[in-house]
Write a protein that holds these residues in place. Structure first.
Motif, short mmCIF file in Angstrom:
data_model
loop_
_atom_site.label_atom_id
_atom_site.label_comp_id
_atom_site.label_asym_id
_atom_site.label_seq_id
_atom_site.Cartn_x
_atom_site.Cartn_y
_atom_site.Cartn_z
N ARG A 1 35.02 -10.41 -8.00
CA ARG A 1 35.46 -11.50 -7.50
C ARG A 1 36.44 -11.86 -8.79
NH1 ARG A 1 34.80 -12.00 -2.51
NH2 ARG A 1 35.77 -14.32 -2.58
N SER B 1 32.41 -6.29 -1.57
CA SER B 1 31.47 -7.17 -3.05
C SER B 1 30.06 -7.26 -3.39
CB SER B 1 32.33 -8.96 -3.33
OG SER B 1 31.61 -9.54 -1.89
N SER C 1 40.18 -8.52 -9.60
CA SER C 1 41.60 -7.83 -8.49
C SER C 1 42.93 -7.50 -9.07
CB SER C 1 42.12 -9.20 -7.59
OG SER C 1 42.50 -10.38 -8.81
N LEU D 1 34.76 -9.07 1.67
CA LEU D 1 32.88 -10.07 1.08
C LEU D 1 32.41 -8.84 1.10
CD1 LEU D 1 31.60 -12.51 0.59
CD2 LEU D 1 32.10 -12.61 2.88
#
Length: 238
Positions: A203, A167, A206, A164
Motif C-alpha cells: 500500500r 496487495s 508504489s 487490491l
C-alpha cells in the motif's frame, strides 16, 4: 472449454486482420506488469479449492499451472491486438471487427466457465470457516452478489480491484509457500504478521524500484523467515 478455445481462436484471427489505429495511448510497463501479476494471483486460491480433491494433486497442479500460463499469454496477446486497433475492451473489439456472433459467444462461454469457478471457490472458502454452511448455497449467493456489483458499476474500477487483490494475495501466497516448504512451524500469529507486513508495504511502496507487488513479496518473505533465523541463532548460542 473446447468450444471457447475455438471461438477465441476465431476472434484472434479476425483481430489480426484489423488494421492498426493511430494515436493509441500505450500502457506503461509497470502498470502492465502489475496487472499481469495480479491476474494469476487472483486465481491462486480458486485453483487451490478446485484441485484440493484431485486424486493426483501434483499432476492436477502442474496441468493447471501450465494451462493457465499458456492461455494467459494468449489472452494478453489478444489484449494487445485490441489495444492496437484502438479499443479498450473486448466489446470494442467485437464492434470494430464485425464479429458480433462470435464475440458474443466468447463472452457467454468465458463468463459461464469462470463465474462457476468463482462461485464454487467462494462456497468452499466459506465452508472452510463455517463447516456447517452449504457450499452450493453460498456459491449461489456469491454469484448473485457479483452480478449485482457488476450491474452497479464495479467494472469501472476493475483495475483498482486487481491492485487490491494483488496487495492481499501476493503476501498470502508468499507466506503459505514459506511456511509449508521452509519454516514448517504453522504459527498462525506469525504468519498473519508476515502477511500484514506485505500488505502494508504494497500500500505504501508504489514508487519502489521493483514495483509494489515484488516489494510486498520481499517484505513477507523477510518477516516469515525471522523465526528460522532466530532458531538458528539460539542453536548457535547453545
Amino acid at each position: 472449454m473446447g468450444a471457447l478455445a475455438l471461438l477465441a481462436a476465431g476472434l484472434t484471427v479476425k483481430l489480426i486482420a484489423v488494421p492498426p489505429s493511430t494515436g493509441v495511448a500505450p500502457v506503461g510497463f509497470r502498470t502492465a506488469f502489475e496487472i499481469s501479476v495480479a491476474m494469476p494471483l487472483s486465481w491462486l486460491p480458486l485453483i487451490s479449492d478446485y484441485t484440493s480433491t484431485a486424486e493426483r494433486p501434483r499432476l492436477a497442479s502442474g496441468v493447471s499451472a501450465a494451462a493457465y500460463t499458456l492461455v494467459s499469454m494468449w489472452m494478453y496477446a489478444l489484449g494487445m491486438l485490441i489495444t492496437r486497433m484502438g479499443g479498450t475492451s473486448l466489446a470494442d473489439a467485437i464492434v470494430k471487427s464485425g464479429i458480433g456472433t462470435i464475440g458474443l459467444a466468447v463472452i457467454v462461454f468465458s463468463t459461464v466457465t469462470t463465474t462457476f469457478l468463482d462461485a464454487y471457490s467462494g462456497g468452499e472458502s466459506v465452508k472452510a470457516i463455517f463447516p456447517r454452511s452449504s457450499a452450493k448455497r453460498v456459491g449461489v449467493l456469491v454469484c448473485a452478489l457479483g452480478g449485482g456489483l457488476a450491474v452497479a458499476g464495479l467494472m469501472e474500477h476493475f483495475t483498482g480491484f486487481l491492485y487490491l487483490i494483488s496487495s492481499v494475495f501476493a503476501p498470502m501466497a508468499t507466506v503459505l509457500i514459506v511456511d509449508r516448504y521452509v519454516v514448517k512451524r504453522g504459527c498462525v500469529g506469525w504468519n498473519f504478521a508476515a502477511w500484514f507486513a506485505g500488505v502494508l508495504v504494497y500500500r505504501f511502496a508504489s514508487d519502489f524500484p521493483v514495483g509494489p507487488t515484488l516489494a510486498a513479496i520481499l517484505a513477507s518473505v523477510t518477516v516469515a523467515f525471522l523465526p528460522v533465523f532466530a532458531g538458528r541463532r539460539d542453536e548457535n548460542q547453545v
